[in-house]
Structures are given as C-alpha cells and as structure tokens.
Design an enzyme around this catalytic site. Structure first.
Site, mmCIF file in Angstrom:
data_model
loop_
_atom_site.group_PDB
_atom_site.id
_atom_site.type_symbol
_atom_site.label_atom_id
_atom_site.label_comp_id
_atom_site.label_asym_id
_atom_site.label_seq_id
_atom_site.Cartn_x
_atom_site.Cartn_y
_atom_site.Cartn_z
ATOM 1 N N GLY A 69 0.814 -1.211 0.000
ATOM 2 C CA GLY A 69 0.000 0.000 0.000
ATOM 3 C C GLY A 69 0.840 1.251 0.000
ATOM 4 O O GLY A 69 0.375 2.336 0.381
ATOM 5 N N SER A 70 2.112 1.119 -0.410
ATOM 6 C CA SER A 70 3.017 2.271 -0.547
ATOM 7 C C SER A 70 3.161 3.055 0.755
ATOM 8 O O SER A 70 3.252 4.297 0.746
ATOM 9 C CB SER A 70 2.525 3.193 -1.675
ATOM 10 O OG SER A 70 2.420 2.487 -2.886
ATOM 11 N N SER A 109 5.314 -4.893 -1.954
ATOM 12 C CA SER A 109 5.413 -3.449 -2.184
ATOM 13 C C SER A 109 6.139 -2.783 -1.006
ATOM 14 O O SER A 109 7.259 -3.171 -0.671
ATOM 15 C CB SER A 109 4.013 -2.876 -2.399
ATOM 16 O OG SER A 109 4.047 -1.492 -2.660
ATOM 17 N N ASP A 118 6.216 -4.379 -13.700
ATOM 18 C CA ASP A 118 6.248 -3.364 -12.647
ATOM 19 C C ASP A 118 7.315 -2.335 -13.003
ATOM 20 O O ASP A 118 8.477 -2.687 -13.239
ATOM 21 C CB ASP A 118 6.577 -4.036 -11.303
ATOM 22 C CG ASP A 118 6.654 -3.052 -10.147
ATOM 23 O OD1 ASP A 118 6.368 -1.853 -10.345
ATOM 24 O OD2 ASP A 118 6.993 -3.487 -9.032
ATOM 25 N N GLY A 166 0.210 -6.720 -7.906
ATOM 26 C CA GLY A 166 -1.059 -7.259 -7.420
ATOM 27 C C GLY A 166 -1.495 -8.568 -8.042
ATOM 28 O O GLY A 166 -2.635 -8.996 -7.840
#
Length: 344
Positions: A114-115, A190, A288, A319
C-alpha cells in the site's frame, strides 16, 4: 508517461485476468481520489473505501485468526493458524501450548503493501492472502498493522516492524519443534517488502534470528530514473508520479529518494557486508515499473555476500497475487512454500 491513456488501458487489459484488472483498477481510482497535491491524505475516506473483514476464530477454509494488541506499544497484529483437527477445539486459543512439540512450524511475519499509506492488516485482500499463505505453507502468520504515512513518516513503519518481530519471538505459543523456539520469516509486498529489508537489517545488527526474507515486488527507488520507470510509466496501473508522491509522504521532510530507506545499497546506505543477514527470496513482476530498482536490490545482496534467490515473472503486474487466477500466483505460492520448508 508512455503511450496514451487508452493505449495503456488496453495493454493492461490484454495481460491481466479481467477480475484482477477490475480489482486493481478500482484501487487505482480510489487511490487517486485519496492523495492530495499538497502531500496530505484523506484518511477518513480511505478507511471508508477500504473493505475490511473481522478475524475468524471459527476456521475459514482450514485457517482461523484472531486480533491481538501488544499493550506495551499499542501495536495491533492479526494472527493466523491452521485449524485444529478436532472441531471441538475451535474458538479456543491456547496461549500456553506451542504450535508443535515435534514438527517445525514456520511463523511468517507479514507486512502489507500500500506504498506505506494504504491498507491494513484487516483489509480483505490481505486477510485473504495471509490465509492462503498459511494454508499453502502449513505455517502460522502474524500480519502487522504498522503506522502509515503521511501521518507517520519514516522510521515509524520500521520501528513497528521490529517491535512486532520482538513480540513474535517472545511468544511461547508460537514456538515449535524439538528446540522449542519460534522459526521466524519476514514477508511483505510493495512497501511491505521494503519494511522486510529494514527490519531484517536491524535484527541482524541486534543478533535477533530471522530465518529468511520474502520480498514481493518490493518498493525501492532512487533519484535517477531507470529504464523500466521510463518504459513502463503509466502502462500497468502505476505512474512514476504516483510513486514520487508516496516517497515524499513517507521520507523525512526535505529528503530525496536517495535516502537509504528508499535507495538501499545506494550512495548513502551503510550496506550489510559482514552482517549475518537472512537468506532472501525476491519476486519481481516483469511489468512493474520499479523492477530495475528491485533487480538492483538483488544485485546489492549478492555483492554483499548474501544468499538470495530471484524469481522474475516476466508477464506479471503488481497485485498479481491478490486472486488465484493466474500461473504467477501458483508459482509465487510454490516458491514461498519451498522457501520456508524446515529443510531448505
């Protein structure tokens, strides 16, 4: 950004299963609504839009879960275990009994993606993923609800990650095997993959044993623009501009992307040569835009004399593991399961 928005849309539809494409596209739409140009974030709306699920002490597909808050620091964790064979024991968690006194049961500490800004341990997508991980690997898992940016910048997420590691290591009911210890692996996707590295470094420096690191398209970066960033900008759900916003929200104010939190093994990083660092499994999605930084991370581990296995999934996007509808998902689960086996 390479190509028109319509071209990028059609290209992502071509390579991603439809239900995965819809899922990630919805995330992208909501994320764009939540980020503000002044660097702030609409947390209230984010919590409303994020579909959350409760823990299940009654097993779901062979796995049960419960939430626990470490009162000393107020850090919430969601714990997952395989369901006991005797259904009369369902809904009962025995905090005095180890996972096993004979077999080794891996305990995977998971940091969601989720960065550094989105999602939580009880987000539906990550709850489901952790359940699949536990069932596939015959393991236990602890999903960490670390503090998120921009409200809580660097190093809050790392501090919470290390606190979770110490908490897990101290739980007698997560012990297993004849040596009666907790067999810990760190995993994340991530930004969670980024947290894995930095928690593992701190653990190695403190001589806290971690058996392995699992990083799924980890979020690393740097000031320079790489070939993959230029080539894939905007093509598969993510833009360079998106990533820059999240780094500005996470890093200390005024810092650039060569900060060691972002650019591991970069010009300002102290390195890990000489540390007893865990073996690593690094999974890179070939579509990515951050892949060049991820491949540089793998090379940095090798140069530092550390054990690392690279799994490069040429046609995978970010994802890809949220739904079990593609060959990349199956490959990922197989690789993780083999990685955490006691004899590996």
């Amino acid at each position: 950004m390479t190509g028109s928005n319509e071209d990028n849309l059609n290209e992502s539809k071509r390579v991603v299963p439809l239900n995965t494409w819809v899922l990630i596209s919805n995330f992208k739409l909501s994320y764009n609504l939540l980020r503000r140009s002044d660097g702030t974030f609409n947390r209230e709306l984010a919590e409303f839009l994020d579909r959350k699920v409760p823990a299940n002490t009654i097993p779901v597909d062979g796995v049960f879960s419960f939430d626990h808050v470490d009162r000393s620091i107020g850090l919430p964790n969601r714990v997952y275990q395989m369901a006991p064979a005797n259904n009369a024991q369902w809904d009962i968690v025995n905090f005095e009994k180890p996972l096993s006194t004979t077999e080794i049961v891996p305990v995977i500490i998971f940091f969601h993606g989720g960065s550094f800004t989105h999602s939580s341990a009880n987000s539906a997508i990550y709850d489901t993923f952790c359940r699949r991980l536990v069932k596939t690997c015959k393991a236990a898992a602890v999903s960490v609800d670390y503090r998120r940016s921009p409200e809580h910048r660097y190093p809050c997420a790392y501090e919470d990650g290390y606190a979770a590691l110490k908490w897990v290591k101290s739980r007698t009911w997560l012990q297993s095997g004849k040596e009666s210890k907790v067999y810990v692996y760190l995993a994340g996707d991530s930004s969670g993959g980024n947290i894995v590295h930095h928690v593992a470094v701190r653990a190695a420096e403190a001589e806290v044993e971690v058996l392995g690191n699992i990083l799924v398209h980890p979020m690393f970066g740097g000031q320079m623009r790489t070939e993959s960033e230029v080539k894939l900008d905007g093509k598969y759900f993510v833009t360079v501009q998106d990533r820059d916003w999240y780094w500005r929200a996470f890093l200390p104010e005024g810092e650039d992307r060569d900060h060691p939190a972002c650019n591991t093994f970069g010009p300002r990083d102290k390195g890990i040569q000489g540390l007893k660092f865990p073996k690593s499994l690094v999974v890179v999605a070939g579509l990515d835009l951050m892949q060049d930084w991820q491949l540089a991370y793998v090379e940095g581990l090798r140069i530092s004399g550390q054990e690392v296995k690279l799994v490069f999934l040429k046609e995978a996007t970010i994802g890809f593991y949220f739904l079990p509808n593609n060959k990349h998902f199956c490959r990922l689960m197989e690789e993780i399961s083999n990685f955490v086996k006691p004899d590996c």
